[in-house]
Design a protein around this motif. Structure first.
Motif, PDB file in Angstrom:
ATOM      1  N   ASN A   1       0.824  -1.204   0.000  1.00  0.00           N
ATOM      2  CA  ASN A   1       0.000   0.000   0.000  1.00  0.00           C
ATOM      3  C   ASN A   1       0.860   1.257   0.000  1.00  0.00           C
ATOM      4  O   ASN A   1       0.468   2.296   0.520  1.00  0.00           O
ATOM      5  CB  ASN A   1      -0.917   0.001   1.228  1.00  0.00           C
ATOM      6  CG  ASN A   1      -2.093   0.947   1.073  1.00  0.00           C
ATOM      7  OD1 ASN A   1      -2.667   1.080  -0.002  1.00  0.00           O
ATOM      8  ND2 ASN A   1      -2.460   1.617   2.148  1.00  0.00           N
ATOM      9  N   LYS A   2       2.049   1.173  -0.623  1.00  0.00           N
ATOM     10  CA  LYS A   2       2.971   2.298  -0.638  1.00  0.00           C
ATOM     11  C   LYS A   2       2.354   3.521  -1.291  1.00  0.00           C
ATOM     12  O   LYS A   2       2.557   4.658  -0.833  1.00  0.00           O
ATOM     13  CB  LYS A   2       4.255   1.906  -1.369  1.00  0.00           C
ATOM     14  CG  LYS A   2       5.267   3.026  -1.507  1.00  0.00           C
ATOM     15  CD  LYS A   2       6.505   2.567  -2.253  1.00  0.00           C
ATOM     16  CE  LYS A   2       7.512   3.711  -2.401  1.00  0.00           C
ATOM     17  NZ  LYS A   2       8.722   3.285  -3.152  1.00  0.00           N
ATOM     18  N   HIS A   3       1.617   3.324  -2.373  1.00  0.00           N
ATOM     19  CA  HIS A   3       0.975   4.431  -3.082  1.00  0.00           C
ATOM     20  C   HIS A   3      -0.524   4.504  -2.802  1.00  0.00           C
ATOM     21  O   HIS A   3      -1.254   5.151  -3.547  1.00  0.00           O
ATOM     22  CB  HIS A   3       1.207   4.289  -4.588  1.00  0.00           C
ATOM     23  CG  HIS A   3       2.652   4.294  -4.985  1.00  0.00           C
ATOM     24  ND1 HIS A   3       3.409   5.442  -5.036  1.00  0.00           N
ATOM     25  CD2 HIS A   3       3.490   3.282  -5.327  1.00  0.00           C
ATOM     26  CE1 HIS A   3       4.645   5.150  -5.404  1.00  0.00           C
ATOM     27  NE2 HIS A   3       4.723   3.845  -5.592  1.00  0.00           N
ATOM     28  N   GLY A   4      -0.972   3.830  -1.762  1.00  0.00           N
ATOM     29  CA  GLY A   4      -2.396   3.829  -1.441  1.00  0.00           C
ATOM     30  C   GLY A   4      -3.224   2.953  -2.344  1.00  0.00           C
ATOM     31  O   GLY A   4      -4.455   3.075  -2.364  1.00  0.00           O
ATOM     32  N   GLN A   5      -2.580   2.028  -3.100  1.00  0.00           N
ATOM     33  CA  GLN A   5      -3.313   1.256  -4.098  1.00  0.00           C
ATOM     34  C   GLN A   5      -4.262   0.237  -3.497  1.00  0.00           C
ATOM     35  O   GLN A   5      -5.205  -0.197  -4.159  1.00  0.00           O
ATOM     36  CB  GLN A   5      -2.340   0.565  -5.050  1.00  0.00           C
ATOM     37  CG  GLN A   5      -1.343  -0.387  -4.399  1.00  0.00           C
ATOM     38  CD  GLN A   5      -0.014   0.273  -4.102  1.00  0.00           C
ATOM     39  OE1 GLN A   5       0.037   1.367  -3.565  1.00  0.00           O
ATOM     40  NE2 GLN A   5       1.079  -0.408  -4.444  1.00  0.00           N
ATOM     41  N   VAL A   6      -4.049  -0.165  -2.233  1.00  0.00           N
ATOM     42  CA  VAL A   6      -4.995  -1.074  -1.591  1.00  0.00           C
ATOM     43  C   VAL A   6      -6.271  -0.335  -1.205  1.00  0.00           C
ATOM     44  O   VAL A   6      -7.371  -0.884  -1.262  1.00  0.00           O
ATOM     45  CB  VAL A   6      -4.352  -1.750  -0.370  1.00  0.00           C
ATOM     46  CG1 VAL A   6      -5.352  -2.629   0.370  1.00  0.00           C
ATOM     47  CG2 VAL A   6      -3.155  -2.584  -0.803  1.00  0.00           C
ATOM     48  N   GLY A   7      -6.126   0.929  -0.817  1.00  0.00           N
ATOM     49  CA  GLY A   7      -7.298   1.748  -0.524  1.00  0.00           C
ATOM     50  C   GLY A   7      -7.694   1.792   0.926  1.00  0.00           C
ATOM     51  O   GLY A   7      -8.797   2.252   1.248  1.00  0.00           O
ATOM     52  N   THR A   8      -6.806   1.345   1.834  1.00  0.00           N
ATOM     53  CA  THR A   8      -7.139   1.350   3.251  1.00  0.00           C
ATOM     54  C   THR A   8      -6.552   2.524   4.005  1.00  0.00           C
ATOM     55  O   THR A   8      -6.709   2.597   5.226  1.00  0.00           O
ATOM     56  CB  THR A   8      -6.653   0.044   3.909  1.00  0.00           C
ATOM     57  OG1 THR A   8      -5.242  -0.107   3.673  1.00  0.00           O
ATOM     58  CG2 THR A   8      -7.386  -1.155   3.336  1.00  0.00           C
ATOM     59  N   GLY A   9      -5.868   3.444   3.300  1.00  0.00           N
ATOM     60  CA  GLY A   9      -5.376   4.646   3.946  1.00  0.00           C
ATOM     61  C   GLY A   9      -3.883   4.657   4.174  1.00  0.00           C
ATOM     62  O   GLY A   9      -3.115   4.999   3.270  1.00  0.00           O
ATOM     63  N   PRO A  10      -3.421   4.300   5.381  1.00  0.00           N
ATOM     64  CA  PRO A  10      -1.983   4.428   5.704  1.00  0.00           C
ATOM     65  C   PRO A  10      -1.112   3.609   4.760  1.00  0.00           C
ATOM     66  O   PRO A  10      -1.496   2.535   4.292  1.00  0.00           O
ATOM     67  CB  PRO A  10      -1.906   3.893   7.143  1.00  0.00           C
ATOM     68  CG  PRO A  10      -3.279   4.042   7.683  1.00  0.00           C
ATOM     69  CD  PRO A  10      -4.201   3.843   6.534  1.00  0.00           C
ATOM     70  N   ARG A  11       0.086   4.118   4.502  1.00  0.00           N
ATOM     71  CA  ARG A  11       1.031   3.420   3.644  1.00  0.00           C
ATOM     72  C   ARG A  11       1.604   2.205   4.370  1.00  0.00           C
ATOM     73  O   ARG A  11       1.519   2.083   5.582  1.00  0.00           O
ATOM     74  CB  ARG A  11       2.160   4.359   3.217  1.00  0.00           C
ATOM     75  CG  ARG A  11       1.700   5.626   2.504  1.00  0.00           C
ATOM     76  CD  ARG A  11       2.887   6.501   2.161  1.00  0.00           C
ATOM     77  NE  ARG A  11       2.475   7.798   1.659  1.00  0.00           N
ATOM     78  CZ  ARG A  11       2.237   8.070   0.381  1.00  0.00           C
ATOM     79  NH1 ARG A  11       2.359   7.108  -0.521  1.00  0.00           N
ATOM     80  NH2 ARG A  11       1.862   9.277  -0.006  1.00  0.00           N
ATOM     81  N   GLY A  12       2.223   1.326   3.580  1.00  0.00           N
ATOM     82  CA  GLY A  12       2.853   0.152   4.157  1.00  0.00           C
ATOM     83  C   GLY A  12       2.250  -1.118   3.603  1.00  0.00           C
ATOM     84  O   GLY A  12       1.709  -1.149   2.498  1.00  0.00           O
ATOM     85  N   SER A  13       2.325  -2.173   4.375  1.00  0.00           N
ATOM     86  CA  SER A  13       1.829  -3.480   3.966  1.00  0.00           C
ATOM     87  C   SER A  13       0.472  -3.740   4.606  1.00  0.00           C
ATOM     88  O   SER A  13       0.274  -3.462   5.798  1.00  0.00           O
ATOM     89  CB  SER A  13       2.819  -4.579   4.365  1.00  0.00           C
ATOM     90  OG  SER A  13       2.279  -5.858   4.124  1.00  0.00           O
ATOM     91  N   VAL A  14      -0.458  -4.261   3.820  1.00  0.00           N
ATOM     92  CA  VAL A  14      -1.793  -4.625   4.311  1.00  0.00           C
ATOM     93  C   VAL A  14      -1.891  -6.141   4.269  1.00  0.00           C
ATOM     94  O   VAL A  14      -1.958  -6.747   3.200  1.00  0.00           O
ATOM     95  CB  VAL A  14      -2.905  -3.980   3.472  1.00  0.00           C
ATOM     96  CG1 VAL A  14      -4.271  -4.423   3.975  1.00  0.00           C
ATOM     97  CG2 VAL A  14      -2.788  -2.466   3.505  1.00  0.00           C
ATOM     98  N   ASN A  15      -1.889  -6.757   5.453  1.00  0.00           N
ATOM     99  CA  ASN A  15      -1.939  -8.208   5.541  1.00  0.00           C
ATOM    100  C   ASN A  15      -2.322  -8.589   6.959  1.00  0.00           C
ATOM    101  O   ASN A  15      -1.708  -8.093   7.910  1.00  0.00           O
ATOM    102  CB  ASN A  15      -0.563  -8.800   5.193  1.00  0.00           C
ATOM    103  CG  ASN A  15      -0.563 -10.302   5.093  1.00  0.00           C
ATOM    104  OD1 ASN A  15      -0.696 -10.996   6.093  1.00  0.00           O
ATOM    105  ND2 ASN A  15      -0.396 -10.794   3.882  1.00  0.00           N
ATOM    106  N   PRO A  16      -3.349  -9.420   7.154  1.00  0.00           N
ATOM    107  CA  PRO A  16      -4.209 -10.070   6.158  1.00  0.00           C
ATOM    108  C   PRO A  16      -5.165  -9.084   5.504  1.00  0.00           C
ATOM    109  O   PRO A  16      -5.130  -7.887   5.815  1.00  0.00           O
ATOM    110  CB  PRO A  16      -4.950 -11.120   7.002  1.00  0.00           C
ATOM    111  CG  PRO A  16      -5.000 -10.517   8.366  1.00  0.00           C
ATOM    112  CD  PRO A  16      -3.714  -9.790   8.538  1.00  0.00           C
ATOM    113  N   PRO A  17      -6.034  -9.559   4.597  1.00  0.00           N
ATOM    114  CA  PRO A  17      -6.924  -8.649   3.862  1.00  0.00           C
ATOM    115  C   PRO A  17      -7.805  -7.819   4.790  1.00  0.00           C
ATOM    116  O   PRO A  17      -8.227  -8.273   5.855  1.00  0.00           O
ATOM    117  CB  PRO A  17      -7.769  -9.610   3.014  1.00  0.00           C
ATOM    118  CG  PRO A  17      -6.911 -10.815   2.844  1.00  0.00           C
ATOM    119  CD  PRO A  17      -6.147 -10.949   4.121  1.00  0.00           C
ATOM    120  N   ARG A  18      -8.055  -6.598   4.347  1.00  0.00           N
ATOM    121  CA  ARG A  18      -8.930  -5.684   5.083  1.00  0.00           C
ATOM    122  C   ARG A  18     -10.030  -5.183   4.169  1.00  0.00           C
ATOM    123  O   ARG A  18      -9.891  -5.153   2.953  1.00  0.00           O
ATOM    124  CB  ARG A  18      -8.136  -4.487   5.618  1.00  0.00           C
ATOM    125  CG  ARG A  18      -7.039  -4.826   6.600  1.00  0.00           C
ATOM    126  CD  ARG A  18      -6.329  -3.566   7.049  1.00  0.00           C
ATOM    127  NE  ARG A  18      -5.130  -3.856   7.824  1.00  0.00           N
ATOM    128  CZ  ARG A  18      -4.251  -2.930   8.202  1.00  0.00           C
ATOM    129  NH1 ARG A  18      -4.456  -1.657   7.870  1.00  0.00           N
ATOM    130  NH2 ARG A  18      -3.186  -3.271   8.883  1.00  0.00           N
TER     131      ARG A  18
END
Length: 586
Positions: free
Chosen positions: A503-520
């Motif tokens: 989620n470095k560029h916000g591509q996951v869509g959950t807000g804060p940068r970084g890694s999103v795991n497990p799914p949110r």
């Protein structure tokens, strides 16, 4: 009754000749009149991720107006007039880190069908076959960067395809591929040049890119179509042309030889074509064997591994492929017999042929508890082995392994769908018994490959992993699935949208940068605030405070808090961007 029926059909645009066959059937009258009373819907298009591929960058708010320090803004409309925003390279560096409604697509209800992204541009396909494009032009040379030249954002404009009716679109890093309704493939081989022409600017990289477009060995033969700047004018400079890809099957009048391209899928620098007869053709960069040919080894000299066009051969005769999915430098194909084939880069064990990093026994389990319980298996069941100095790749299609039988009495059925990221792959398998009805059916997402940013959606215990299930809610059924460079989006049957990965560029869509795991969960209309219930409690001196009764959890299979009054009908990821289309009642 008959006059009322005729008035209903007349409102639908039907003629008297169309009324005659149905005027004596009461049931068909009711069906047609009920169809006229169906509620109308409109599309809402949400995009987020890297600003370079977002319409207008982050200088355009949800209403389509400029915001921030912008200069050189020209307004336009969907007819193709130039719409350009120019901002300085250091201004507004933030990406779009959450779902943002793009008013251009909502105001122009063209029944949007497909959206794809390149590293700095995007392309959309309308229901009538028209293609629209947008993107950004950044300084490329050291001189331009030192001069702090501004970044140019080109707003959506209609791409001139000379009347071709397009059915599918795909894009690599710098090319746009178009598949027409009659199965012919065309390509715009210089996406950056199209943006520069639309914006009326040039950079030092334009000449080399244009030479690659018109040079020999590109795998395409020029079948020029009159170019344009999007509004029908030709201008004085050389126009970008749409080129037909030669060597692919085209529709024929002979029934016994009838064949055409039915699907296209693109990676970073290669593309695959699937035909009606189940054949697969590949074109583009072949550095990792992703085009099905043994790549030339680099022995201190520059090697050109470009492949014009290659028809793949499979190990089993009469293999008929039904779907293909390209990752960054690899491809996965599913055939009609239930087999999955993979070829290309395997450095991150993304081909799903086992743990090819070593021939030693493999530690089993994705958590420390599972690893302590199962320990090392006595044999590495990988389907391929690489020498110490060998490159980890497969230049010919190889069958993938079956997912592990985890807490199941019977093995998983063949994969029904596959999606690939840059260096990981996700397979969709039915998880429920065969006799369950359709509405109760569940499935499981099995992921393998790179996991350093949580791309596999389970845990961060392994930097790379073999097939393991993604940790989505128990008993889920994934209807829509898409993967970008290093992130994924999944839409469940109840309409809930989940995301995971980088989620470095916000591509996951959950807000804060970084890694999103497990799914949110990803909320299109903003994350709802939690209702904190604070009941009145009476504290008696000398007695412990009473423990409040917890609120029972909601059933995710029955509640859809993500799409109130609407339904997600399309989702896609490309490079570091995401898009979702939601239909809502008017």
């Amino acid at each position: 009754m008959r006059s009322a029926f005729r008035s209903c059909l007349a409102a639908a645009g039907l003629t008297a000749a169309a009324i005659v066959p149905f005027q004596h059937t009461q049931e068909k009258r009711n069906v047609y009149c009920a169809a006229l009373q169906q509620p109308k819907t409109k599309q809402q298009v949400f995009m987020w991720g890297r600003k370079d591929a977002f319409p207008g960058g982050n200088s355009i708010n949800s209403t389509g107006n400029t915001a921030g320090n912008t200069t050189g803004n020209n307004t336009g409309n969907a007819s193709g007039n130039t719409r350009v925003n120019t901002i300085t390279a250091n201004a507004q560096d933030d990406d779009i880190r959450g779902p943002t409604a793009v008013k251009f697509f909502e105001e122009n209800q063209f029944k949007w069908k497909t959206f794809v992204f390149g590293p700095h541009f995007g392309v959309a396909l309308a229901g009538n076959g028209d293609v629209y494009m947008w993107g950004s032009i950044r300084p490329t040379s050291e001189r331009e960067i030192r001069q702090r030249l501004p970044t140019v954002y080109v707003l959506p404009f209609k791409l001139n395809c000379s009347g071709l009716k397009i059915d599918q679109i795909q894009c690599t890093r710098d090319k746009i591929y178009l598949l027409t309704n009659d199965g012919r493939v065309y390509v715009h081989a210089n996406a950056n040049g199209i943006l520069q022409q639309q914006a009326g600017v040039t950079t030092t990289a334009t000449v080399s890119q244009q030479q690659k477009l018109n040079g020999t060995g590109s795998g395409t033969a020029a079948v020029p179509h009159e170019g344009g700047n999007g509004n029908g004018s030709t201008g004085g400079s050389k126009q970008q042309v749409c080129v037909q890809v030669q060597g692919l099957p085209v529709p024929s009048m002979l029934l016994l030889q009838y064949n055409k391209v039915t699907q296209i899928s693109a990676g970073h620098d290669h593309i695959c074509f699937l035909t009606l007869n189940g054949e697969v053709y590949c074109s583009g960069d072949n550095t990792f064997g992703q085009c099905g040919i043994q790549p030339e080894e680099d022995e201190g000299q520059e090697v050109d591994n470009y492949v014009a066009l290659n028809k793949l051969t499979f190990s089993e005769p009469h293999t008929k492929i039904k779907s293909i999915s390209c990752g960054g430098r690899h491809t996965i194909a599913l055939d009609t017999a239930g087999n999955a084939y993979a070829w290309g880069d395997d450095h991150k064990i993304q081909l799903n042929i086992g743990d090819t990093r070593t021939s030693s026994p493999v530690l089993v389990g994705s958590t420390w508890k599972e690893q302590l319980e199962k320990g090392y298996v006595g044999k590495n069941n990988a389907l391929a082995a690489y020498g110490f100095y060998h490159r980890h790749l497969q230049h010919q299609p190889i069958k993938t392994i079956h997912p592990p039988q985890r807490d199941r009495p019977v093995p998983y059925p063949p994969a029904s769908k596959v999606a690939c990221g840059e260096d990981f792959s996700v397979f969709v398998h039915r998880d429920s018994p065969d006799w369950w009805e359709k509405v109760r059916e569940t499935n499981a997402l099995m992921c393998c490959g790179e996991n350093v940013m949580g791309q596999c959606g389970r845990s961060l215990n392994h930097q790379q992993q073999t097939q393991m299930p993604v940790r989505l809610p128990r008993g889920h059924f994934t209807e829509l699935l898409a993967c970008g460079n290093s992130h994924c989006l999944s839409v469940l049957r109840n309409g809930t949208l989940y995301g995971w990965g980088n989620n470095k560029h916000g591509q996951v869509g959950t807000g804060p940068r970084g890694s999103v795991n497990p799914p949110r969960k990803v909320y299109l209309d903003g994350q709802p605030a939690r209702e904190e219930q604070t009941p009145e409690t009476v504290i008696i001196p000398g007695q412990p405070a009473p423990i409040p009764t917890p609120t029972p959890p909601t059933n995710e299979q029955k509640t859809d808090t993500n799409t109130p009054g609407g339904k997600i009908t399309y989702v896609n990821c490309g490079f570091d961007n995401s898009v979702v289309v939601r239909e809502v009642p008017v």
